[in-house]
Design an enzyme around this catalytic site. Structure first.
Site, mmCIF file in Angstrom:
data_model
loop_
_atom_site.group_PDB
_atom_site.id
_atom_site.type_symbol
_atom_site.label_atom_id
_atom_site.label_comp_id
_atom_site.label_asym_id
_atom_site.label_seq_id
_atom_site.Cartn_x
_atom_site.Cartn_y
_atom_site.Cartn_z
ATOM 1 N N GLU A 25 0.602 -1.186 -0.338
ATOM 2 C CA GLU A 25 -0.062 -0.216 -0.034
ATOM 3 C C GLU A 25 1.128 0.865 0.165
ATOM 4 O OE1 GLU A 25 -0.559 -2.694 2.259
ATOM 5 O OE2 GLU A 25 -2.213 -3.426 1.709
ATOM 6 N N ILE A 448 27.714 -4.634 -23.183
ATOM 7 C CA ILE A 448 27.662 -5.812 -21.973
ATOM 8 C C ILE A 448 26.343 -6.236 -21.505
ATOM 9 C CG2 ILE A 448 27.688 -5.461 -18.975
ATOM 10 C CD1 ILE A 448 30.179 -3.962 -20.359
ATOM 11 N N HIS A 711 23.646 5.484 -16.887
ATOM 12 C CA HIS A 711 23.328 6.059 -16.175
ATOM 13 C C HIS A 711 22.589 7.445 -16.374
ATOM 14 C CE1 HIS A 711 25.021 3.008 -13.492
ATOM 15 N NE2 HIS A 711 26.437 3.172 -13.538
ATOM 16 N N CYS A 743 28.110 -0.169 -18.099
ATOM 17 C CA CYS A 743 26.246 -1.338 -17.991
ATOM 18 C C CYS A 743 25.847 -1.606 -18.742
ATOM 19 C CB CYS A 743 26.556 -0.925 -16.491
ATOM 20 S SG CYS A 743 25.483 -2.213 -15.414
#
Ligand code: GLN
Ligand code: ZN
Length: 774
Positions: A25, A448, A711, A743
């Site tokens: 919740e 990657i 990122h 990454c």
């Protein structure tokens, strides 16, 4: 064993409880608020409802002192920052204008203002927001949240104990604010901070708190004499406040033994200590005896492990309690740490066999164990005979089960020799064989592993689960995605391709679902950070691999191209780090079984024609033990497991590994010990610092320090990527340097992925053309 009633006053308590609610919740309310679908008043009332139902449930189960203040809309360290008025400059106006929106802005950032940095809470998978402090930080007390929650619990007629992050841990977890010298040590602010804690304590006393808990988990780590002095000073000062002006103080530690901080806290004028007896309990007992116990103090014994999901061995815990009774004035029973780190309730799990479910204890079951132990301590074991008998039966069923003891797995593990975890040739010979076999250009380009996980892929998985499509239909969609990913990579001109990991929901769960010995939960959500919850798989038994797990996807991808397609696996250490792991045998044995199962997959990929295989170990660094003395043993089994996974391939098969961080100074030797042929690492944001670090360590193998920061959606230009690559070349020669992103790309969108990878290939070509012809 029977004991007589020993400690009539023994109480049951916990330090914190999962915040999300039985149906998540809180997540729904907070995310609804962000989207404008839930008002602030609705969010507040949902939160208050969750708090009161948690407390009532705890009290109903027999917890005599409920924790308050542990609840959070996002993170309790951020709440502490608010409590101390340490709002970073850049967020001050927003917090001033609207405290709730300002709070979320600190947590998540806005278009214009960066959030606080997020990092792991000790060696757990919970992430906190890092306080930013500087020489100019002025602390001011804001005890509103703590006081309000205490009053809520009191209004329900419950005995409650506010739980706060302690001042020493708060400062030790902080970092210098942007613009402040990196040498600045936040701990130097202690004298300024203590009066603010004193004020909060006075407010809580005023609001009726008898006890307040100050959490100091940072004291279980290696600490310098200066840091230990600071802890001594902090608790001498806070404990020195006249008893009429403050609540009694319970200083709590967890995640390990206190070690050299124990005598410091034992001597401090505080009324109670909470210690963790689950992590190396025996040593902790010795420590406690050697400081002469805690005469005159309340000892809260953390005996129920707060971060694994296994039933407690009640008899063993009672025997520890028996020893402790002689060492303190009063002994209470608790979980080792907040129950935040475990799921809520096993009772809602329908897919796990009832017999196996009885081996598991989530927060609700752990609460019952704590209450049972406190009852046994207070009234004698005769008062809990039924519970002890049931517990004995559950432990025996687990110990005898074929799930935890598969003779074939055990025989295979016993037959392992050092020979299995060594490649047949040294790196140099392998590199020559691989060069001849793969015929890659200098500065080879690759990625990657994952490509964007699109909405369509998630829909396909949801459709499969809901039965709207069948397995054949689902696999058709995955194949279509793989084919698109391969076509793009060929066009973009990448050298070593990947299949894109479209079929994977999560890099650990995907494998756990296919390995025998792992269990999956349906509702076992645990907070990772903010509103992000994960469902770690449970590594419950002996591990084996009944079928190949990735081979057909990789071979399908390979059938579409002449270029080498890299096989992708999650490594054994990461498979453990992101799961709940069995506690009935050494981790070293468990990781060995996982390594053998993955070794079969690696060998299976090679047999199917895969020449490049990547085994990801992003968690290798994060499970590094808190104490330096424990690290060599960990790194020894961790690297051994990696080598066992990868040691069975031919010399011309190229093994890659990947780790996503730039801070690896303390494990650089371990990275070398993996004996992988190629490693890719995060490097774009730190301007190739890792390349220099690897070089200065004399790392002899190939490396791909990332030239594209994945990122953010920002597309790096070819010129920019080329500049990073040239920097990499200053440290690593062209024969050993790879070109890749930081990454995987699963969280990115396709447009920026396409543009960025095209620029990355262009950068590699640009820099190749500058190399002297050999
Ligand atoms: N192969 C994985 C991917 O690309 C690696 C992810 C990770 O390092 N966390 O997604
Ligand atoms: Zn990564």
């Amino acid at each position: 064993m029977t004991t007589k009633p020993a400690a009539a006053a023994a109480r049951a308590t916990v330090y914190g409880y999962p915040r999300q609610g039985p149906n998540r919740e809180l997540k729904k309310a907070v995310e609804g608020y962000w989207k404008g679908r839930v008002t602030a008043a609705e969010l507040r009332s949902t939160a208050a409802g969750l708090r009161s139902s948690t407390w009532e449930q705890l009290a109903h189960a027999g917890i005599q002192e409920v924790p308050t203040g542990d609840f959070s809309y996002y993170d309790h360290v951020l709440d502490t920052t608010v409590m101390l008025g340490a709002i970073p400059e850049r967020h001050r106006d927003a917090v001033q204008a609207n405290a709730l929106d300002g709070y979320f802005a600190m947590a998540r950032g806005t278009q214009d203002v960066a959030p606080l940095e997020m990092t792991k809470w000790f060696d757990t998978n919970y992430h906190y927001l890092v306080p930013e402090l500087g020489p100019d930080t002025a602390f001011t007390a804001d005890s509103a949240k703590q006081v309000a929650e205490l009053k809520e619990a009191h209004a329900l007629g419950l005995a409650a104990r506010p739980v706060l992050v302690g001042p020493v841990t708060y400062l030790l977890l902080a970092k210098p604010a942007p613009g402040v010298s990196a040498d600045f040590a936040p701990l130097t602010l202690l004298d300024r901070l203590l009066p603010v804690y004193a004020e909060v304590l006075a407010d809580l006393r005023e609001a009726g708190a008898e006890w307040v808990q100050l959490d100091e988990p940072a004291l279980v780590q290696d600490r310098t004499p200066a840091e230990l002095n600071a802890a001594a000073r902090a608790y001498r000062d806070l404990g020195g406040i006249p008893a009429s002006d403050r609540p009694k103080l319970l200083v709590a530690s967890y995640f390990d033994r206190l070690g050299e901080a124990l005598p410091v806290l034992a001597k401090a004028p505080v009324e109670g200590l909470a210690l963790d007896f689950t992590e190396r309990g025996a040593a902790h007992l010795d420590d406690l005896a050697s400081v002469g116990g805690l005469p005159g103090k309340r000892l809260v014994a953390g005996l129920v492990n707060g971060r694994n999901i296994w039933v407690n061995d009640l008899e063993k815990s009672l025997s520890t309690l028996g020893t402790l009774l002689g060492l303190a004035d009063r002994v209470d029973v608790a979980a080792s740490c907040s129950l935040l780190h475990v799921p809520l309730d096993t009772a809602v799990e329908r897919d796990i066999e009832p017999q196996i479910l009885r081996w598991l204890a989530f927060a609700k079951q752990k609460t019952t164990e704590i209450v049972t132990l406190a009852k046994g301590l207070a009234q004698g074991t005769d008062a809990i005979t039924a519970e002890l008998a049931a517990n004995r039966a559950d432990l025996a069923s687990r110990a005898r089960s074929p799930i935890t003891h598969d003779p074939a797995v055990r025989a295979r593990a016993a037959a392992i020799t050092a020979y299995d975890s060594r490649r047949s040739h040294p790196y140099r010979a392998r590199a020559a064989a691989q060069r001849a076999h793969l015929k890659l250009p200098l500065l080879p380009t690759t990625t990657i592993g994952s490509f964007p996980q699109t909405g369509e892929l998630r829909t396909a998985r949801a459709d499969l689960r809901a039965g709207r499509i069948d397995t054949a239909g689902y696999e058709e969609r995955i194949r279509a995605e793989i084919s698109e990913v391969i076509t793009f990579q060929e066009k973009a001109g990448l050298d070593v391709l990947v299949h894109g990991e479209a079929e994977r929901n999560d890099m650990v769960q995907y494998f756990a679902e296919q390995l025998t010995g792992y269990l999956a939960t349906r509702h076992g959500w645990v907070q990772s950070y903010g509103t992000r919850y994960v469902r770690p798989p449970i590594l419950a038994g002996d591990i084996s691999r009944p079928e190949p797990m990735t081979v057909r996807w990789t071979t399908y991808a390979q059938s579409l191209t002449q270029k080498p397609v890299k096989g992708m696996l999650t490594g054994p250490v990461t498979m453990l780090a992101w799961s709940f792991v069995r506690d009935d045998q050494p981790l070293e044995d468990t990781v060995g079984q996982v390594a053998l199962a993955l070794r079969d997959e690696v060998n299976g990929l090679e047999a199917a024609g895969t020449s490049v295989i990547q085994v990801d170990e992003p968690a290798l660094r994060e499970t590094l033990p808190l104490r330096a003395a424990d690290r060599p043993a960990y790194l020894a089994w961790a690297t051994e497991a990696f080598r066992l996974t990868t040691g069975g391939v031919r010399p011309d098969t190229q093994i890659h590994t990947h780790m996503c961080y730039a801070e690896f100074g303390d494990i650089v030797q371990a990275i070398d010990d993996l004996d992988a042929d190629v490693i890719s690492l995060e490097a774009a944001r730190s301007h190739m610092r890792v390349a220099r670090e690897l070089a200065s360590h004399g790392y002899p193998r190939e490396a791909g320090p990332g030239v594209y920061d994945i990122h953010s959606p920002r597309v790096p230009s070819a010129v920019e990527a080329a500049a990073l690559l040239r920097k990499g070349l200053e440290a690593i020669p062209a024969e050993r340097l790879w070109v890749n992103p930081d990454c995987g790309l699963k969280t990115r969108g396709w447009p920026e992925t396409r543009a960025s990878l095209e620029n990355l290939v262009a950068a590699a070509r640009m820099v190749r053309s500058e190399l002297p012809a050999s």
